[in-house]
Design a protein around this motif. Structure first.
Motif, PDB file in Angstrom:
ATOM      1  N   GLY A 172       0.834  -1.191   0.000  1.00  0.00           N
ATOM      2  CA  GLY A 172       0.000   0.000   0.000  1.00  0.00           C
ATOM      3  C   GLY A 172       0.868   1.241   0.000  1.00  0.00           C
ATOM      4  N   THR A 173       0.236   2.370   0.011  1.00  0.00           N
ATOM      5  CA  THR A 173       0.962   3.635   0.053  1.00  0.00           C
ATOM      6  C   THR A 173       1.655   3.777   1.399  1.00  0.00           C
ATOM      7  N   PHE A 174       2.934   4.155   1.354  1.00  0.00           N
ATOM      8  CA  PHE A 174       3.676   4.310   2.593  1.00  0.00           C
ATOM      9  C   PHE A 174       3.122   5.484   3.395  1.00  0.00           C
ATOM     10  N   THR A 175       2.853   5.219   4.651  1.00  0.00           N
ATOM     11  CA  THR A 175       2.390   6.264   5.560  1.00  0.00           C
ATOM     12  C   THR A 175       3.371   6.351   6.719  1.00  0.00           C
ATOM     13  N   PRO A 176       4.049   7.462   6.886  1.00  0.00           N
ATOM     14  CA  PRO A 176       5.019   7.570   7.973  1.00  0.00           C
ATOM     15  C   PRO A 176       4.348   7.501   9.343  1.00  0.00           C
ATOM     16  N   ASP A 177       5.087   6.952  10.307  1.00  0.00           N
ATOM     17  CA  ASP A 177       4.576   6.887  11.664  1.00  0.00           C
ATOM     18  C   ASP A 177       4.651   8.262  12.309  1.00  0.00           C
TER      19      ASP A 177
END
Length: 723
Positions: A65-70
Motif C-alpha cells: 500500500g501507500t507508505f504512511t510515515p509513523d
C-alpha cells in the motif's frame, strides 16, 4: 628465504576460538541449570501449543500500500527543522527514513549533509542506498578504505573520519564544510572502546550545524538530550518510540519439538507460560545439551519450516559453533525449484571472479541448503554476501554470533536464542536489555512480515527466566566512555590552549552525569568522584608529551608534535618515535607494511616461531625497531602508560602477504581465522594511510606507504572494499 617454505616445527596451533572448549573467565560462569541425572533426548516431532493457533494465523506478508510515515517519524522531521534531535526507537522501525527526508530538505536549500555510522560495512550499505535515492553524482563516501566523490553534497562515512575532519577544521580555523550531521547508532556513545569518538563529535561540532542522532532505544535519552542542550546552547528534542513496527511474539522450543508461548497472557505478560515454568522447574526435564553437542539444528529447522517461521537467525556463542551448525543441516534442501534457481544465480553473481570464494568450504551449504555462518572470523566480503542473500529472502537460516545484531541491516522472521549470556572479549556476562533488544530487533521485517518471533531454546547456558524478563525490560542506560589518549591531546593542542581544553573537558557527558545525572551515584562509581579526573588524565599525557619533545612549555606543539598529530592511530607516539629515530625502512613497501603491523596487532599471540622461516632482512628490521624503541617504551611505562608488546608472527604474516604469496599459504602461517587476518590487513592499511599523509615531512616513507597499501589491499581481503 621465503616464509612458509617448510612446516613450522615448534609453533603450536592457535588456541581454539570455540569458547566451549577454552573458556577464559574473570569469574566462574554461572550454570543456569542444576546438575541432574543424564536424561535421554526426546525425539523431535513438530508440534505447537493450541494457544499459538491464532498467533500463527497472523503470519504473512503485509498488503502492499501507500507508505504512511509513523507519528514519531513526522515528529522527528519537524523537530530537526529548528533544533537538534535524538530519535530513540526500536531496531527496524524506520529511522533511516527520517534521515532521508532531512537530507532531501537540506539538499533543496543547496546545503551539504554528513551521515556517520559506526561500521565500514554499514557505511558502504548506506552509500549504495543513498546513491539510488539522491543520485550517485550527489553522494560520496569516506571510510579510510574508500574515498569517492568527497565534495558531494551528501557524504557517508565512519564516525572516526568525521571526528578527524573536526580536528582538521579546528586546527585550520575553518568551519566544517557541512550544514547537517546525522549520527547513526548514537547509542554507541556508551561503547567501551569507541564511545569516546561519538562524545568528541558531539562536543566539537559547531553549534550552527544541526545534529540528528538515530539510536536504538536507550534508557536515559532525556539525560543525553539535557547534556547536549547545555553544551550546545540549543534545544535537543527527544523523539521516542517504544512500539515495534512489527510486533514480536516470544516462543519456547520444547526439546520434544513442540512450540509454546514463552510468556503467559498470549505473550504479553511478564510471567512464564505455565508449561514453560513447569519445564524450567523440573530438574529432570529433557534438554539439548547431551554430551555438550550442539542441538539438532536440522530438525529444529524442520519445526520452524512447518509453522512458516523461516527465515531465521540463530545466535550462537562462538564462531566454531556457527560453522559446526551447518553440518547439522544436511537435509535442509530447498524444495522450491524457483527459489533454488534464484539462489544459485544470485550466488554466482556475488561470487563473481573470486577464485577464493568459488572454492569456499561453506559455498555448498549456502547454495544447496540455504544456510550460512556469519561471524567475525570470516572475510568481510563473504559476510556481506550472506547479508545480501538473507535480505533478499533467499536463505532459510544464518548461524551468527551476537555481533551481527549491532548496526547491520540483517532481518529475518525469527531469531533464535541458545544462550542468555554473551562473551565481551574478557568474560561471559548476562545479556543486557539493550543487547537483547538489538537482537530481537532483527525479528520481523518491515513490509515483509506481519509478526516477528523470538525463540528460546533451553540448554546449559540458557536462563529462561532472564530471557522472559528481558522481553519487556526497559533499555539500558548509556554511560560516558570518554578517555584521554595521546592522539586526542595532540590534536586538541593544535587549536586550543591547555586552559581551553580544560573547558572542553568540562563539557563531557561524564562530567554532566556526575554533577547532574539521575544516576549520579552509579556514574561516580564507574567514572570517578569528581569532574576533575579527566583534567588530571589530560595533564599526565600533556606532561609526558613535554618530556619527550612533542609539546613546548606553553602548550604549543613542537614541529614533531604537529606532524605526529596527523597519526590518528592507536599508537601514534610509538610510530612517531620510530620516525624520529629513523628506525623504519624507507623504500621497501613490504617491509614497511610488516613493521607497521607490529603496532596494530592487539591480540595475544604465541610468538614461538622457527626463525629460519623469517627472511633475514625482516628479522633484522624487526629486531632493530624493537631495540630502538625499547628505551622509549620503558619511559612510557615509568610514567604510567602501558605500551603494547611487539609480535613477530603478525609482522611475518603481512610481509609474506605483501610479498605476493597466496592467501592459502599465508593464512595457515598466520594461525588466525580468515576474518582476523583480513582485519589485521585492513587496520595495517589504515595506519599506512596516515603515514602516507606525512608526505611533506617524510616524502620517501609516504610514497612507500602508498605502495604498501596497494600490495596488501587485494583479493580476497578487499572484496567490496577499495584502497
Amino acid at each position: 628465504m621465503a616464509i612458509m617454505q617448510k612446516k613450522n616445527p615448534i609453533g603450536p596451533k592457535r588456541r581454539n576460538e570455540n569458547f566451549s572448549k577454552n573458556r577464559v573467565h574473570t569469574k566462574p560462569r554461572r550454570n543456569f541449570r542444576k546438575k541432574r541425572n543424564k536424561p535421554q533426548p526426546l525425539k523431535i516431532k513438530p508440534g505447537a501449543d493450541g494457544r499459538l493457533k491464532k498467533v500463527f494465523a497472523s503470519i504473512g506478508v503485509p498488503e502492499k500500500g501507500t507508505f504512511t510515515p509513523d507519528a514519531f517519524q513526522l515528529e522527528a522531521i519537524s523537530a530537526v527543522r529548528h533544533s537538534d534531535c535524538l530519535v530513540s526507537a526500536p531496531t527496524g522501525s524506520g529511522k533511516t527514513w527520517i534521515a532521508e527526508q532531512a537530507i532531501a530538505r537540506v539538499m533543496e536549500k543547496g546545503g551539504n549533509s554528513w551521515y556517520a555510522s559506526p561500521l565500514k560495512a554499514l557505511s558502504n550499505s548506506k552509500y549504495a542506498e543513498f546513491s539510488e535515492i539522491f543520485g550517485s553524482e550527489n553522494v560520496g563516501i569516506l571510510t579510510g578504505d574508500r574515498k569517492e566523490n568527497p565534495d558531494a553534497p551528501v557524504i557517508v562515512g565512519t564516525t572516526e573520519i568525521l571526528r578527524n575532519q573536526l580536528y582538521d577544521s579546528m586546527h585550520q580555523g575553518q568551519d566544517l564544510a557541512t550544514d547537517f550531521v546525522i549520527l547513526d547508532e548514537a547509542h554507541f556513545l556508551g561503547d567501551e572502546d569507541r564511545g569516546v569518538v561519538w562524545e568528541e563529535i558531539m562536543i566539537y561540532l559547531p553549534i550552527r550545524i544541526p545534529l540528528l542522532m538515530l539510536s536504538a532505544t536507550i534508557g536515559n535519552s532525556d539525560q543525553i538530550a539535557g547534556w547536549l542542550s547545555e553544551i550546545r546552547s540549543k534545544e535537543c528534542v527527544v523523539v521516542e518510540e517504544t512500539k515495534r513496527s512489527v510486533p514480536l511474539f516470544p516462543l519456547f522450543f520444547h526439546p520434544s519439538g513442540t512450540l509454546l508461548p514463552l510468556l503467559s497472557q498470549n505473550g504479553s505478560g511478564k510471567k512464564l507460560y505455565k508449561k514453560v515454568s513447569t519445564y524450567t522447574n523440573n530438574k529432570l526435564s529433557p534438554g539439548f545439551e547431551i554430551s555438550r553437542q550442539l542441538p539438532p539444528f536440522g530438525e529444529i529447522l524442520d519445526v520452524l519450516k512447518k509453522y512458516d517461521l523461516l527465515p531465521a537467525i540463530f545466535f550462537l556463542k562462538s564462531r566454531a559453533d556457527c560453522d559446526n551448525a551447518l553440518g547439522l543441516c544436511k537435509n535442509n534442501f530447498v524444495d522450491d525449484p524457483d527459489r533454488r534457481t534464484r539462489l544459485s544465480q544470485r550466488i554466482r553473481e556475488l561470487v563473481g571472479q573470486s577464485d577464493h570464494f568459488a572454492k569456499h568450504r561453506q559455498l555448498r551449504d549456502l547454495e544447496h541448503l540455504a544456510v550460512g555462518a556469519h561471524h567475525s572470523g570470516q572475510l568481510p566480503a563473504w559476510k556481506l554476501m550472506l547479508e545480501t542473500l538473507m535480505t533478499e529472502g533467499l536463505l532459510d537460516a544464518v548461524f551468527a554470533t551476537s555481533t551481527v545484531a549491532a548496526g547491520v541491516n540483517f532481518p529475518a522472521r525469527t531469531i533464535v536464542f541458545l544462550n542468555s549470556d554473551r562473551f565481551n572479549g574478557r568474560e561471559f556476562l548476562p545479556l543486557s536489555s539493550t543487547e537483547f533488544h538489538q537482537m530481537t530487533g532483527r525479528a520481523g521485517r518491515r513490509g515483509m512480515d506481519n509478526i516477528g518471533f523470538a525463540v528460546a531454546i533451553p540448554g546449559k547456558f540458557m536462563d529462561i527466566r532472564l530471557i522472559a524478563n528481558l522481553v519487556h525490560s526497559p533499555s539500558s542506560y548509556v554511560l560516558s566512555q570518554i578517555k584521554i589518549n595521546f592522539s586526542m591531546v595532540l590534536n586538541l593542542l593544535l587549536s586550543h590552549t591547555p586552559d581551553q581544553i580544560e573547558e572542553l573537558l568540562k563539557k563531557s557527558f561524564a562530567t554532566y552525569m556526575i554533577l547532574r545525572g539521575k544516576k549520579k551515584r552509579k556514574a561516580q562509581r564507574l567514572i570517578g568522584n569528581e569532574h576533575k579526573y579527566l583534567w588530571r588524565d589530560f595533564l599526565q599525557h600533556f606532561n609526558f608529551l613535554q618530556e619527550t619533545g612533542y609539546v613546548m612549555r606553553d602548550g604549543q606543539l613542537t614541529y614533531d608534535g604537529v606532524w605526529a598529530s596527523q597519526l590518528r592511530v592507536d599508537q601514534p607516539l610509538m610510530i612517531a618515535e620510530g620516525f624520529r629515530l629513523s628506525l623504519f625502512p624507507g623504500s621497501d613497501p613490504a617491509l614497511l607494511a610488516a613493521i607497521i603491523t607490529s603496532f596494530v596487532s592487539e591480540q595475544d599471540t604465541d610468538d614461538r616461531i622457527d626463525k629460519d622461516l623469517i627472511p633475514e632482512k625482516l628479522m633484522k628490521a624487526f629486531v632493530s625497531v624493537k631495540a630502538g624503541l625499547r628505551p622509549f617504551a620503558k619511559h612510557m611505562l615509568m610514567r604510567g602508560f602501558e605500551p603494547r608488546p611487539f609480535f613477530l608472527r603478525p609482522a611475518a604474516t603481512i610481509y609474506a602477504w605483501a610479498s605476493g604469496q597466496a592467501w592459502e599459504d599465508v593464512l595457515p602461517f598466520s594461525e588466525m581465522a580468515e576474518g582476523n587476518l583480513a582485519m589485521l590487513i585492513l587496520r595495517t592499511a589504515d595506519n599506512l594511510r596516515h603515514i602516507r599523509g606525512l608526505y611533506e615531512v617524510f616524502p620517501e616513507a609516504a610514497e612507500t606507504a602508498g605502495k604498501a597499501i596497494e600490495l596488501i589491499m587485494r583479493d580476497p581481503v578487499t572484496g567490496f572494499y577499495e584502497a
